[in-house]
Design a protein around this motif. Structure first.
Motif, PDB file in Angstrom:
ATOM      1  N   GLN A   1     -28.820 -18.119  53.923  1.00  0.00           N
ATOM      2  CA  GLN A   1     -27.731 -18.945  54.446  1.00  0.00           C
ATOM      3  C   GLN A   1     -27.204 -19.859  53.349  1.00  0.00           C
ATOM      4  O   GLN A   1     -27.804 -19.986  52.289  1.00  0.00           O
ATOM      5  CB  GLN A   1     -28.209 -19.780  55.638  1.00  0.00           C
TER       6      GLN A   1
ATOM      7  N   ASN B   1     -23.369 -12.304  67.474  1.00  0.00           N
ATOM      8  CA  ASN B   1     -24.499 -13.075  66.975  1.00  0.00           C
ATOM      9  C   ASN B   1     -23.948 -14.311  66.269  1.00  0.00           C
ATOM     10  O   ASN B   1     -23.678 -14.283  65.062  1.00  0.00           O
ATOM     11  CB  ASN B   1     -25.338 -12.234  66.018  1.00  0.00           C
TER      12      ASN B   1
ATOM     13  N   ARG C   1     -23.202 -17.516  64.182  1.00  0.00           N
ATOM     14  CA  ARG C   1     -23.839 -18.001  62.962  1.00  0.00           C
ATOM     15  C   ARG C   1     -22.988 -19.066  62.286  1.00  0.00           C
ATOM     16  O   ARG C   1     -21.799 -19.186  62.549  1.00  0.00           O
ATOM     17  CB  ARG C   1     -24.068 -16.844  61.986  1.00  0.00           C
TER      18      ARG C   1
ATOM     19  N   GLY D   1     -26.258 -15.904  57.019  1.00  0.00           N
ATOM     20  CA  GLY D   1     -26.004 -17.170  57.685  1.00  0.00           C
ATOM     21  C   GLY D   1     -27.227 -17.626  58.473  1.00  0.00           C
ATOM     22  O   GLY D   1     -28.345 -17.149  58.248  1.00  0.00           O
TER      23      GLY D   1
ATOM     24  N   ASP E   1     -28.658 -18.755  62.567  1.00  0.00           N
ATOM     25  CA  ASP E   1     -28.333 -18.642  63.985  1.00  0.00           C
ATOM     26  C   ASP E   1     -28.708 -19.879  64.787  1.00  0.00           C
ATOM     27  O   ASP E   1     -28.646 -19.865  66.015  1.00  0.00           O
ATOM     28  CB  ASP E   1     -28.980 -17.395  64.585  1.00  0.00           C
TER      29      ASP E   1
END
Length: 343
Positions: free
Chosen positions: A62, A305, A307, A324, A326
């Motif tokens: 990320q 999903n 992110r 990324g 979550d």
């Protein structure tokens, strides 16, 4: 030097931040749609929607820079799932839905400001280490030599990462960003032809973790935050270099910071982000499109999903969103998805 296995270097190094662009005024893409075919795992889709692609080869990451090079997508630096800053470079080929490992950045960096001009990749400021220390280091990668070269750094006191970046002519524009643990309103431009920096009119308000790019010779600064994760903004401002001034545009439907954005078919697609008090994870699933010509926003299919903490890039008719987190703050994942945007 940059070693790509097994993909040949010169087949890849053509463009890059927050993308490869068919717009000559925005070769870095910074959200601009690229020349790639976007054939990936979901090639041939007839309707707009999200597609699941091969996950990051090196594992979750990320706070990366995401760029496009000759229709391929690079993921630069960031934090891994253990919270360590890395210098890793991975390359995704939409045509084969496969990843290639590249030689790392010269040093571990996160929240890097990345762009491309005339086939060369540039990093113009970033953040270092777990304390988010700003660096003004400027790095240039020349495909002819496959080597990183240090250029004139950002002037002292203007170092920052997590900015909006765009390319107009020979200049890489850097708007806003994060320095000394706070958002800044600084705007400056690096001229690749003269290896010099210039200060420009500041943003109307400090912002970091914003997104942006260039359409029609105008730099757009979209969303972001100030004063922490939940200090989100939906403001959109446009900078005209000829007029030398910022002007407001229609605000986002959903204010947020830490989103991923790219240009597809001349429009900004903005997906995800963090600072959502209504979500248990704190992560937005909203996916919205901004049309600069109409100065109007529309809602698209939400992320499958959700992110934050990654860049995105438009290649062909798709927005690619690799990696990324979550959950708000740290929570790196290896998820890789694309949104097909037919028009």
């Amino acid at each position: 030097m940059l070693t790509l296995r097994p993909v040949a270097l010169l087949a890849i190094l053509t463009a890059a931040c927050a993308a490869c662009s068919s717009d000559p005024e925005d070769p870095a893409g910074n959200g601009a749609g690229g020349a790639g075919g976007g054939a990936g795992a979901g090639g041939g889709s007839a309707a707009a929607g999200w597609e699941t692609l091969a996950p990051l080869a090196g594992g979750p990451r990320q706070e990366t820079a995401v760029v496009a090079l000759d229709g391929r997508i690079l993921v630069l630096g960031g934090f891994n799932e253990g919270g360590q800053v890395v210098a890793d470079v991975e390359i995704y080929d939409p045509a084969t839905d496969a990843w290639t490992i590249g030689t790392p950045l010269p040093e571990p960096l996160h929240h890097a400001n990345a762009a491309v001009h005339d086939g060369k990749l540039y990093v113009v400021g970033a953040l270092r280490g777990p304390n988010f220390l700003a660096t003004g280091k400027v790095l240039e990668l020349d495909p002819a030599t496959a080597a990183w070269t240090e250029k004139t750094p950002m002037p002292p006191g203007t170092e920052r990462g997590s900015s909006a970046v765009g390319v107009i002519g020979t200049k890489i524009y850097v708007a806003g960003g994060f320095r000394a643990l706070d958002a800044v309103a600084d705007v400056s431009a690096y001229d690749v032809a003269t290896d010099t920096w210039e200060a420009l009119p500041a943003l109307p308000a400090p912002r970091d973790h914003l997104v942006g790019g260039v359409v029609g010779g105008v730099l757009y600064a979209i969303g972001g935050r100030s004063g922490g994760i939940e200090g989100i903004s939906g403001d959109v401002n446009a900078f005209d270099p000829e007029a030398g001034a910022w002007s407001p545009r229609a605000p986002m439907l959903t204010p947020r910071g830490g989103a991923a954005a790219g240009l597809v078919r001349g429009r900004f697609l903005v997906a995800g982000g963090e600072g959502d008090p209504s979500a248990p994870t704190g992560v937005f699933d909203e996916n919205e499109v901004y049309d600069p010509a109409a100065d109007a926003w529309s809602a698209l299919e939400p992320m499958k999903n959700p992110r934050h903490g990654t860049g995105a890039v438009g290649v062909g008719d798709r927005l690619y969103v690799p990696g990324g987190a979550d959950k708000q703050g740290f929570g790196a994942v290896d998820t890789n998805e694309a949104f097909f945007y037919p028009e």
